[in-house]
Design a protein around this motif. Structure first.
Motif, PDB file in Angstrom:
ATOM      1  N   LYS A 145       1.178  -1.026   0.441  1.00  0.00           N
ATOM      2  CA  LYS A 145       0.158  -0.397  -0.085  1.00  0.00           C
ATOM      3  C   LYS A 145       0.632   1.440  -0.134  1.00  0.00           C
ATOM      4  O   LYS A 145       0.875   2.006  -0.766  1.00  0.00           O
ATOM      5  N   LYS A 146       2.096   0.901   0.865  1.00  0.00           N
ATOM      6  CA  LYS A 146       2.883   2.861   0.597  1.00  0.00           C
ATOM      7  C   LYS A 146       3.135   2.635  -0.541  1.00  0.00           C
ATOM      8  O   LYS A 146       3.860   3.901  -0.679  1.00  0.00           O
ATOM      9  N   TRP A 147       3.706   1.418  -0.982  1.00  0.00           N
ATOM     10  CA  TRP A 147       4.679   1.449  -2.183  1.00  0.00           C
ATOM     11  C   TRP A 147       4.262   2.207  -3.903  1.00  0.00           C
ATOM     12  O   TRP A 147       4.429   3.074  -4.463  1.00  0.00           O
ATOM     13  N   MET A 148       2.700   2.192  -3.392  1.00  0.00           N
ATOM     14  CA  MET A 148       1.820   2.221  -4.286  1.00  0.00           C
ATOM     15  C   MET A 148       1.707   3.612  -4.034  1.00  0.00           C
ATOM     16  O   MET A 148       0.408   4.106  -5.698  1.00  0.00           O
ATOM     17  N   GLN A 149       1.695   3.967  -3.145  1.00  0.00           N
ATOM     18  CA  GLN A 149       1.112   5.480  -3.199  1.00  0.00           C
ATOM     19  C   GLN A 149       1.546   6.374  -3.680  1.00  0.00           C
ATOM     20  O   GLN A 149       2.679   6.359  -3.829  1.00  0.00           O
ATOM     21  N   PRO A 150       1.713   8.254  -3.997  1.00  0.00           N
ATOM     22  CA  PRO A 150       2.541   9.095  -4.861  1.00  0.00           C
ATOM     23  C   PRO A 150       3.081   9.118  -4.493  1.00  0.00           C
ATOM     24  O   PRO A 150       3.258   9.957  -2.592  1.00  0.00           O
ATOM     25  N   GLN A 151       4.672   9.573  -4.604  1.00  0.00           N
ATOM     26  CA  GLN A 151       5.707  10.455  -3.715  1.00  0.00           C
ATOM     27  C   GLN A 151       5.287  11.611  -4.519  1.00  0.00           C
ATOM     28  O   GLN A 151       6.086  12.112  -5.161  1.00  0.00           O
ATOM     29  N   GLN A 152       6.056  12.625  -3.274  1.00  0.00           N
ATOM     30  CA  GLN A 152       5.640  14.115  -3.427  1.00  0.00           C
ATOM     31  C   GLN A 152       6.969  14.226  -3.399  1.00  0.00           C
ATOM     32  O   GLN A 152       7.609  13.577  -2.765  1.00  0.00           O
ATOM     33  N   VAL A 153       6.946  15.883  -4.148  1.00  0.00           N
ATOM     34  CA  VAL A 153       8.240  16.480  -4.441  1.00  0.00           C
ATOM     35  C   VAL A 153       8.905  18.072  -3.790  1.00  0.00           C
ATOM     36  O   VAL A 153       7.904  18.529  -3.337  1.00  0.00           O
ATOM     37  N   GLU A 154       9.264  18.079  -4.129  1.00  0.00           N
ATOM     38  CA  GLU A 154      10.065  19.275  -3.290  1.00  0.00           C
ATOM     39  C   GLU A 154       9.825  20.275  -4.461  1.00  0.00           C
ATOM     40  O   GLU A 154       9.945  19.487  -5.394  1.00  0.00           O
ATOM     41  N   LYS A 155       8.330  21.612  -4.166  1.00  0.00           N
ATOM     42  CA  LYS A 155       8.227  22.628  -5.160  1.00  0.00           C
ATOM     43  C   LYS A 155       9.531  23.848  -4.734  1.00  0.00           C
ATOM     44  O   LYS A 155      10.085  24.274  -4.242  1.00  0.00           O
ATOM     45  N   SER A 186      15.734  27.471  -3.347  1.00  0.00           N
ATOM     46  CA  SER A 186      16.789  28.004  -2.217  1.00  0.00           C
ATOM     47  C   SER A 186      17.545  27.014  -1.811  1.00  0.00           C
ATOM     48  O   SER A 186      17.429  26.093  -2.234  1.00  0.00           O
ATOM     49  N   GLN A 187      18.919  27.211  -1.368  1.00  0.00           N
ATOM     50  CA  GLN A 187      19.786  26.233  -0.788  1.00  0.00           C
ATOM     51  C   GLN A 187      19.376  25.638   0.277  1.00  0.00           C
ATOM     52  O   GLN A 187      18.655  26.727   1.479  1.00  0.00           O
ATOM     53  N   ARG A 188      19.408  24.780   1.071  1.00  0.00           N
ATOM     54  CA  ARG A 188      18.478  24.483   2.004  1.00  0.00           C
ATOM     55  C   ARG A 188      18.996  25.131   3.247  1.00  0.00           C
ATOM     56  O   ARG A 188      20.157  25.408   3.888  1.00  0.00           O
ATOM     57  N   GLY A 189      17.930  25.972   3.784  1.00  0.00           N
ATOM     58  CA  GLY A 189      17.797  26.206   5.292  1.00  0.00           C
ATOM     59  C   GLY A 189      17.485  27.909   4.997  1.00  0.00           C
ATOM     60  O   GLY A 189      17.930  28.353   6.289  1.00  0.00           O
TER      61      GLY A 189
END
Length: 504
Positions: free
Chosen positions: A111-121, A494-497
């Motif tokens: 179930k977890k594997w089949m879920q969509p994976q969100q990405v950074e925007k 942006s650079q992280r943080g």
């Protein structure tokens, strides 16, 4: 009474006199490339009809794999005993439990594997939905090896099922009894339209691959893998290759030599040395070599007794061709320190240790599928690393030492499909670790989530609204420097943080 054999009628019509021969009156189970076309057509129709897409369908097939292994454990033990003289213990541990764990892990996490994976925007897409979905590839072709003929077919199959694919499986022709058991059982447990087992010879595989699958998964030798890859390239079919290699093992002067010898002996002589992941040769200095050979003699006596041929814990070579090749390599390389006995009628080669081996010996030039372990001398870990790095990248690198700096140096300064310290083989059995080769030892990986990813396409998805045109109009002509600065600011991560970058 003698049993008469002949080539089946289909073999005779196709001029194939070297195929598997069958008892008079029995049907030939062998599959020909043209027959595979019909199976591929049926599998494609089943996939297009959506039989493998739903989560419930995938779970049902995975549970059926577990059920098949549990209900036919005795059958698998029997056929592997016929094909490889494989002990019951080895069959259960290295074949059946490994596959069962893969299936149970997939069931728990599907179930977890089949879920969509969100990405950074970035700022320009902050109001949009950006994600990846895992799509099944379609119909995949799985070519299993003979070293571990059950798990090399069924572990990739578990990944293909979990990812929602149909599959055609080709067990190795070398392990005839195991192949025919899989041919009989899989249609009884899995969807007969979605999953098929064919029994084709390796010379027919390139023709079958050219029928155009959506993915080809191959386990075996580099020579055969090269032919499979070339055939797949002609139809732009992606491949996963897990290939044999020369797996080095460094034994440091600072280690428990008795424990080291036991773990290496188990890994090298398990399944009579027929393994893709066993250590292929030992690198150590001269003083370590003397102690190591003595320790190996003791643990081989402990494992298999004074005559390994009589031991119920020691296997046999799979066929006469590999027996003869291994025997010839053994006798043309180094000096026999332990073992060396070979009985052709039984396809038996004793657990053998070779000393005085050099890099130009035949055993160092060819892949060896047999219970033979050569020892090469190096002065220190730096020389061992230099020796490993001048050869092709192996499937596995092993290191034994109580010095963590030595372990870290070998891990960081060599490249291989996998690395394991102070043990062997176990890294290839862990469901949460990816396993595969690099360079000439293969491409791609599998096990657990990584099998699911191998047989999935990660489709990028961006869901936008037709609103907020007051912002997106900035990208339209006519272009101006002012709007370029605004768009660059909104589109740059942006650079992280550091928060969003500012307009200069």
């Amino acid at each position: 009474m003698s049993v008469k054999f002949k080539a089946c009628n289909s073999c005779q019509r196709n001029g194939r006199l070297t195929c598997r021969r069958t008892r008079l009156g029995e049907p030939c189970l062998r599959t020909y490339p043209l027959e595979c076309v019909d199976l591929l057509r049926r599998a494609r129709a089943a996939f297009k009809a959506g039989h493998t897409i739903k989560e419930s369908s995938r779970l049902a097939q995975l549970e059926a794999v577990v059920q098949m292994l549990e209900e036919h454990e005795c059958d698998f033990v029997q056929v592997l005993g016929k094909d490889l003289h494989k002990p019951h213990f080895e069959t259960v541990m290295s074949e059946l439990i490994l596959v069962k764990n893969e299936a149970l892990y997939a069931i728990s996490n599907l179930k977890k594997w089949m879920q969509p994976q969100q990405v950074e925007k970035n700022l320009s897409t902050t109001l949009d939905d950006c994600f990846m979905v895992n799509e099944p590839l379609g119909v995949v072709f799985i070519v299993g090896g003979w070293c571990s003929p059950v798990q090399m077919c069924l572990v990739p199959l578990v990944g293909a099922i979990a990812a929602g694919n149909c599959a055609i499986i080709n067990p190795s022709e070398c392990t005839v009894n195991t192949a025919e058991l899989l041919h009989r059982l899989i249609p009884l447990y899995l969807n007969k339209e979605c999953f098929h087992v064919i029994l084709a010879l390796k010379n027919d595989l390139p023709d079958i691959v050219e029928q155009k699958f959506d993915h080809v998964f191959f386990t075996g030798t580099r020579e055969d893998g090269n032919r499979i890859a070339q055939a797949a390239a002609r139809t732009l079919t992606p491949v996963t290759l897990v290939l044999a290699s020369k797996n080095p093992c460094y034994v440091d002067q600072h280690c428990d030599i008795v424990t080291t010898a036991q773990r290496i002996a188990w890994a090298r002589f398990h399944n009579a040395g027929q393994s893709l992941v066993a250590p292929d040769y030992i690198l150590c200095n001269k003083s370590v070599q003397v102690r190591f050979v003595q320790a190996m003699k003791c643990c081989l006596m402990q494992f298999f007794g004074p005559n390994p041929k009589e031991s119920r814990s020691f296997g046999r070579i799979v066929n006469a061709d590999i027996f003869n090749k291994t025997k010839d390599i053994l006798w043309k390389s180094g000096k026999v320190a332990v073992g060396g006995q070979a009985i052709e009628a039984e396809k038996y080669i004793a657990p053998t240790i070779l000393t005085d081996v050099v890099d130009t010996d035949l055993i160092m030039q060819q892949d060896v599928f047999g219970p033979v372990l050569p020892l090469l001398t190096v002065q220190n870990v730096d020389e061992a690393i230099a020796f490993i790095n001048k050869h092709e990248k192996p499937l596995c690198v092993y290191a034994f030492s109580n010095n963590s700096e030595v372990i870290s140096q070998l891990m960081n300064e060599t490249s291989s499909g996998s690395f394991c310290s102070n043990d062997c083989v176990l890294q290839s059995l862990i469901v949460t670790l990816p396993f595969g080769g690099v360079g000439t030892s293969g491409t791609g990986s599998y096990h657990g989530r990584y099998s699911f990813d191998t047989f999935s396409h990660k489709k990028s998805c961006l869901l936008r609204s037709l609103r907020f045109e007051c912002v997106t109009y900035l990208r339209y002509p006519p272009y101006e420097e002012r709007t370029l600065s605004l768009m660059a600011w909104a589109s740059t991560l942006s650079q992280r943080g550091q928060g969003w970058c500012q307009i200069l």
